[in-house]
Design an enzyme around this catalytic site. Structure first.
Site: not given
Ligand code: ATP
Ligand code: MG
Length: 579
Positions: A49, A274, A284
């Site tokens: 994104e 992850r 983020k």
């Protein structure tokens, strides 16, 4: 089908480079190819994104997706999942592309989910027509209440049984901007009693008047990520849609959607754990906070584990790829030691970085019996084991600089470097023996004096006598000043922000030290940005890609040498005696 199978079964063995360790995803794909699933094709995608810069965690996903495409002779798309215009920006789109390329990968196609907005909308209409979606007037708060909990089933929306016709009509008006933001949502009609909360009539569209960085003000309704993602995968003919574990609970909706739409292509979602690394933050949101509140100099601050930061720090792309391969791909949550990343970087640079001499905190060393005005040039190898990297001439004269820490007036036990009466080797030059220490009025050592032994020219004479310490040095008249930035970990605790702690309170106050008096060999004055070196006995350094200029170099410490300070100075370690 037979054709595909035959073709596929030959593929994996030949395509898999021996260096790529196997993992459950490779095993699964190999089996899919064997049985001819997905038409014997492998098509993956990396779907960021564009709402921030990529970090080392994304690098893992990039290496995985692009690596599979490479090894199974398939394709890998770069797709921007730009369905939430509020936080997205072209700045991020640009940096993401630069980062993927720098990591060494090429996408087969570049797409934007926003390019599919019309198709995504069309499939929503189709769902309404199938009686599988409805326009709902519950507000966010009510929706949450109606959803129920893990232990309690949800409650059906009063709008759930609205007619297809009314739904089509309302959805059309949503699109046309006839309702205020938040007035309605479009929801899938699945099962409010499902144990999986993601199947309790999830929202597909919301009304949001936000300017999109690509579609401008064309739309005032935007699809939810969970809805847009499977459709984007399907449109691109993705075969294996790889994502991180937190999406495992979303897979039933992914499959429900594509089954309901009876799409010709049904990608298989596969989840892996992850990447987490200690002594850093990777969300983020936190990275944003560090940048916006100026705790770091920017997204590319060399202490950040963003791809841009790592690049600026001097981490080679190959080392990052190697790291991603070594951490492996599993379904188990884990945390990787920062030391492992550093070790991959060290290994790469040790092989590839030329050596040079730089004195970080200079101390003047005057060689009393060396003729005034005399200059000798010593031929020094650029790399101890790679002769093809050539050699250079290093000038030696009566006054040289050594590191302040390489001298002790009253030496500790096992201090084998320079001290009154003690003899050391100046790398590639001579043996020198300390004769005197000069101090200023405050007692600070300003200069050390010594004598040299002309018989020890070249610095390597175990036959004459052995010396235990080897020091790097630069000649006073020939060396130049350079700025050197010593970077360390950004956080002083392994898990910043753990529990209720504020991660900003756990920053390492010593994560950056700027040395403006450092002196380097003249050969380092004109280096190209991003050139890496091992400064002998100090570590690996890179010419800063933003601030280093010809004649005015700035070096960033990428990583220290493996052996650290203590081992570095143990008897004979790193001295020519060993070579
Ligand atoms: P956000 O907080 O915005 O959701 P994200 O880290 O999930 O951030 P995306 O841009 O959605 O960012 O990520 C793109 C891809 O990278 C996704 O497929 C995601 O699963 C993967 N990815 C992100 N972080 C990691 C990580 N730490 N390890 C492995 N893959 C990751
Ligand atoms: Mg995400």
């Amino acid at each position: 089908m037979t054709e595909n199978t035959a073709q596929a079964s030959a593929k994996p063995e030949t395509a898999l480079p021996s260096s790529a360790p196997s993992n459950f995803i490779r095993t699964l794909i190999t089996e899919d190819l064997r049985v001819g699933k997905h038409g014997g094709q492998v098509a993956t995608r990396f779907p960021p994104e564009p709402n921030g810069y990529l970090h080392i965690g994304h690098a893992k996903s990039i290496c995985l997706n692009f690596g599979l495409a490479r090894d199974f002779k398939g394709t890998c798309n770069l797709r921007f999942d730009d369905t939430n215009p509020v936080k997205e920006d072209v700045e991020y789109v640009d940096s993401i592309q630069a980062d993927v390329k720098w990591l060494g990968f090429e996408w087969s196609n570049k797409h934007f989910a926003s390019d599919y907005f019309e198709q995504i909308y069309g499939h929503a209409v189709q769902l309404i027509q199938l009686g599988k979606a409805y326009v709902c007037s519950l507000n966010a708060e009510q929706m949450r209440k109606y959803r129920g909990t893990l232990t309690e089933p949800g409650k059906e929306s009063p709008d759930r049984d609205r007619s297809v016709e009314d739904n089509l009509n309302l959805f059309d008006k949503m699109r046309k901007g006839e309702f205020p933001d938040g007035a309605y949502t479009l929801r899938a009609k699945i099962d409010m009693g499902s144990p999986n909360l993601n199947l309790r009539d999830p929202a597909l569209y919301r009304i949001r008047r936000a300017h999109h960085h690509r579609t401008g003000d064309d739309w005032c309704i935007y699809p939810m990520y969970d809805y847009a993602h499977p459709i984007s995968d399907m449109i691109e003919g993705i075969t294996h849609s790889i994502c991180t574990l937190e999406f495992a609970d979303h897979r039933p909706f992914y499959d429900w959607l594509l089954d309901t739409l009876k799409t010709p292509c049904h990608p298989q979602q596969i989840e892996f754990s992850r990447l987490n690394i200690n002594y850093t933050v990777m969300s983020k949101r936190k990275l944003h906070e560090l940048v916006v509140n100026r705790h770091v100099s920017g997204w590319d601050d060399p202490r950040m584990l963003t791809i841009q930061g790592l690049r600026r720090r001097g981490y080679p792309a190959a080392a990052l790829r190697d790291f991603c391969e070594r951490v492996g791909v599993t379904k188990k949550e884990n945390c990787i030691e920062m030391a492992m990343l550093e070790s991959c970087v060290r290994e790469d640079l040790d092989k590839n970085a030329p050596r040079a001499m730089a004195v970080l905190r200079p101390l003047r060393l005057v060689i009393e019996n060396y003729p005034e005005g005399q200059v000798e040039e010593f031929e020094v190898q650029n790399h101890p084991s790679r002769t093809e990297m050539g050699s250079r001439k290093v000038a030696f004269s009566k006054v040289v600089y050594i590191e302040q820490e390489d001298f002790m007036e009253v030496p500790e036990k096992k201090f084998f470097r320079l001290a009154p009466g003690q003899e050391v080797r100046l790398r590639s030059a001579y043996y020198v023996k300390c004769t005197d220490v000069i101090k200023d009025a405050s007692g600070k050592i300003t200069e050390v004096r010594c004598t040299y032994d002309p018989e020890t020219k070249g610095g390597w004479h175990p036959g004459i006598r052995k010396v235990k310490g080897t020091l790097h040095w630069v000649s006073e008249t020939h060396s130049k000043k350079a700025e050197i930035r010593l970077y360390d970990r950004l956080f002083s605790v392994p898990f910043p922000g753990e529990g209720d702690t504020d991660f900003l309170q756990q920053m390492n106050p010593q994560s950056l030290e700027v040395l403006s008096e450092a002196r380097v060999e003249p050969s380092l004055m004109e280096v190209a940005p991003e050139a890496s070196f091992q400064f002998e006995r100090q570590g690996f350094f890179v010419a800063d890609r933003m601030d280093s200029k010809p004649g005015k170099p700035v070096f960033n410490r990428t990583v220290t040498l493996k052996d650290g300070w203590a081992r570095e100075n143990a008897p004979n370690v790193n001295s020519k005696e060993r070579e």
